[in-house]
Design a protein around this motif. Structure first.
Motif, mmCIF file in Angstrom:
data_model
loop_
_atom_site.group_PDB
_atom_site.id
_atom_site.type_symbol
_atom_site.label_atom_id
_atom_site.label_comp_id
_atom_site.label_asym_id
_atom_site.label_seq_id
_atom_site.Cartn_x
_atom_site.Cartn_y
_atom_site.Cartn_z
ATOM 1 N N ALA A 21 0.819 -1.202 0.000
ATOM 2 C CA ALA A 21 0.000 0.000 0.000
ATOM 3 C C ALA A 21 0.854 1.254 0.000
ATOM 4 O O ALA A 21 0.391 2.331 -0.355
ATOM 5 C CB ALA A 21 -0.926 0.019 1.221
ATOM 6 N N THR A 22 2.102 1.155 0.403
ATOM 7 C CA THR A 22 2.966 2.333 0.456
ATOM 8 C C THR A 22 4.024 2.312 -0.622
ATOM 9 O O THR A 22 4.912 3.135 -0.637
ATOM 10 C CB THR A 22 3.646 2.418 1.835
ATOM 11 O OG1 THR A 22 4.489 1.275 2.011
ATOM 12 C CG2 THR A 22 2.637 2.471 2.958
ATOM 13 N N GLY A 27 6.878 0.330 -8.431
ATOM 14 C CA GLY A 27 7.163 -0.898 -7.706
ATOM 15 C C GLY A 27 8.336 -0.794 -6.760
ATOM 16 O O GLY A 27 8.758 -1.796 -6.190
ATOM 17 N N VAL A 28 8.900 0.399 -6.552
ATOM 18 C CA VAL A 28 10.000 0.574 -5.610
ATOM 19 C C VAL A 28 9.407 0.896 -4.250
ATOM 20 O O VAL A 28 8.756 1.925 -4.079
ATOM 21 C CB VAL A 28 10.937 1.717 -6.057
ATOM 22 C CG1 VAL A 28 12.065 1.897 -5.042
ATOM 23 C CG2 VAL A 28 11.501 1.419 -7.432
ATOM 24 N N SER A 64 14.431 4.632 -3.226
ATOM 25 C CA SER A 64 13.031 5.059 -3.137
ATOM 26 C C SER A 64 12.880 6.572 -3.255
ATOM 27 O O SER A 64 11.788 7.105 -3.073
ATOM 28 C CB SER A 64 12.423 4.597 -1.805
ATOM 29 O OG SER A 64 13.080 5.225 -0.715
ATOM 30 N N GLY A 65 13.980 7.268 -3.556
ATOM 31 C CA GLY A 65 13.936 8.724 -3.609
ATOM 32 C C GLY A 65 12.940 9.268 -4.605
ATOM 33 O O GLY A 65 12.202 10.218 -4.304
ATOM 34 N N ALA A 70 7.745 11.791 -5.898
ATOM 35 C CA ALA A 70 6.477 11.703 -6.633
ATOM 36 C C ALA A 70 5.282 11.903 -5.702
ATOM 37 O O ALA A 70 4.314 12.589 -6.053
ATOM 38 C CB ALA A 70 6.381 10.357 -7.342
ATOM 39 N N LEU A 71 5.346 11.316 -4.508
ATOM 40 C CA LEU A 71 4.253 11.494 -3.549
ATOM 41 C C LEU A 71 4.129 12.951 -3.112
ATOM 42 O O LEU A 71 3.030 13.485 -3.001
ATOM 43 C CB LEU A 71 4.480 10.599 -2.332
ATOM 44 C CG LEU A 71 4.217 9.099 -2.515
ATOM 45 C CD1 LEU A 71 4.561 8.346 -1.235
ATOM 46 C CD2 LEU A 71 2.760 8.854 -2.891
#
Length: 305
Positions: A21-22, A27-28, A64-65, A70-71
């Motif tokens: 969910a996070t 997919g990273v 995950s940077g 993006a979030l």
């Protein structure tokens, strides 16, 4: 705060990855601790905090940077869209912000003096338009004799070309019989530019042609083209302490006017603040019997809305 955020995010980089969910669209997975810190920053609504979390998250866990960025960008885009929708649906009397300033003094006994001053500034920010309204009144009386009576009101719409450049229109009305005129009306159009636009310092400059009509206390009138220039400067020296300087020039053949206000504002509690200001107005060719320079010192209580 930056040091704490950096340490926490470096530690979070070794934590277990978040569940599906996070995870990002690519997919990273984002480490659970980093995701939690980002969620908390977003919930606070503070863009500076979100930027700090993104900065150190990209250093702590480069993999995950992009997902973290993006979030954050999606949150900014959603917030901007919601704000734009609110502006589109707002009525003409909605979304105004500004300040009301009131000050005065009264003495009795050996001297009988009354002084009152009031200022209202209001601004409405739209998507393409900005509207600014300003009103000011000063009144002094000494031994039941009026020694100062100055009134001013102005309205200025701005059409925004981009984040810094805009086109303005301006209408100004003044009355000050002690400076030699009962009524003076000015109109102007021109261009404005936000030369400095940071969270702590702002500087707006305007320049354009103008036209002025003046009805003097000697019964004569004067109509003349003019050039208009203004400056509006604000500097947040400390949290709750602001220095401001506004100035305007009307340059014309018969009589030119230069005016300016310097003020320092200190926040008291909630929307209330205290302000000290000094106002100067200079007339290059005042009517006979009037002096060129008029000044007003003010101490006032300010309510922000």
């Amino acid at each position: 705060m930056f040091v704490i955020a950096a340490a926490a995010l470096i530690a979070a980089a070794t934590a277990p990855a978040a569940d599906s969910a996070t995870a990002s669209d690519q997919g990273v997975p984002i480490p659970a601790a980093i995701k939690a810190m980002l969620d908390n920053a977003i919930e606070s609504g503070n863009d500076a905090e979100v930027s700090t979390i993104v900065k150190y998250a990209r250093l702590a866990d480069p993999a995950s940077g992009d997902a973290v960025l993006a979030l954050a960008n999606k949150w900014r885009a959603d917030r901007a869209a919601a704000r734009n929708e609110t502006i589109r649906e707002a009525g003409v009397f909605d979304l105004w912000s500004g300040r009301a300033e009131l000050g005065g003094y009264r003495t009795s006994g050996n001297s009988d003096t009354l002084g009152l001053t009031a200022v209202l500034d209001a601004t409405r920010e739209g998507l393409s338009w900005r509207h600014k309204f300003h009103a000011q009144a000063d009144y002094n009386q000494n031994q039941n004799v009026t020694t100062r009576e100055h009134y001013l009101a102005s309205y200025e719409p701005n059409y925004k070309i981009n984040a810094r450049l805009y086109i303005y229109g301006s209408g100004l009305y003044e009355s000050d019989r002690f400076l030699g005129y009962y009524d003076r009306a000015s109109t102007s159009v021109g261009a404005g530019y936000s030369a400095i636009k940071t969270p702590s310092i702002q500087l707006d400059l305007e320049l354009g042609p103008a036209f002025r009509h003046t009805y003097f206390t000697d019964g004569t009138t004067q109509n003349s083209p003019a050039g208009r220039g203004t400056m509006d400067f604000k500097w947040k020296l400390l949290p709750g302490l602001t220095l401001s300087q506004t100035g305007s020039v009307y340059a014309q053949r018969y009589n030119s006017t230069v005016s300016g206000t310097t003020a320092i504002n200190a926040k008291l509690i909630g929307p209330l603040s205290a302000q000290l200001s000094y106002y100067v107005q200079y007339e290059s060719q005042p009517p006979a019997g009037s002096v060129s320079t008029d000044t007003t010192s003010r101490a006032a209580l300010v309510y922000s809305f």
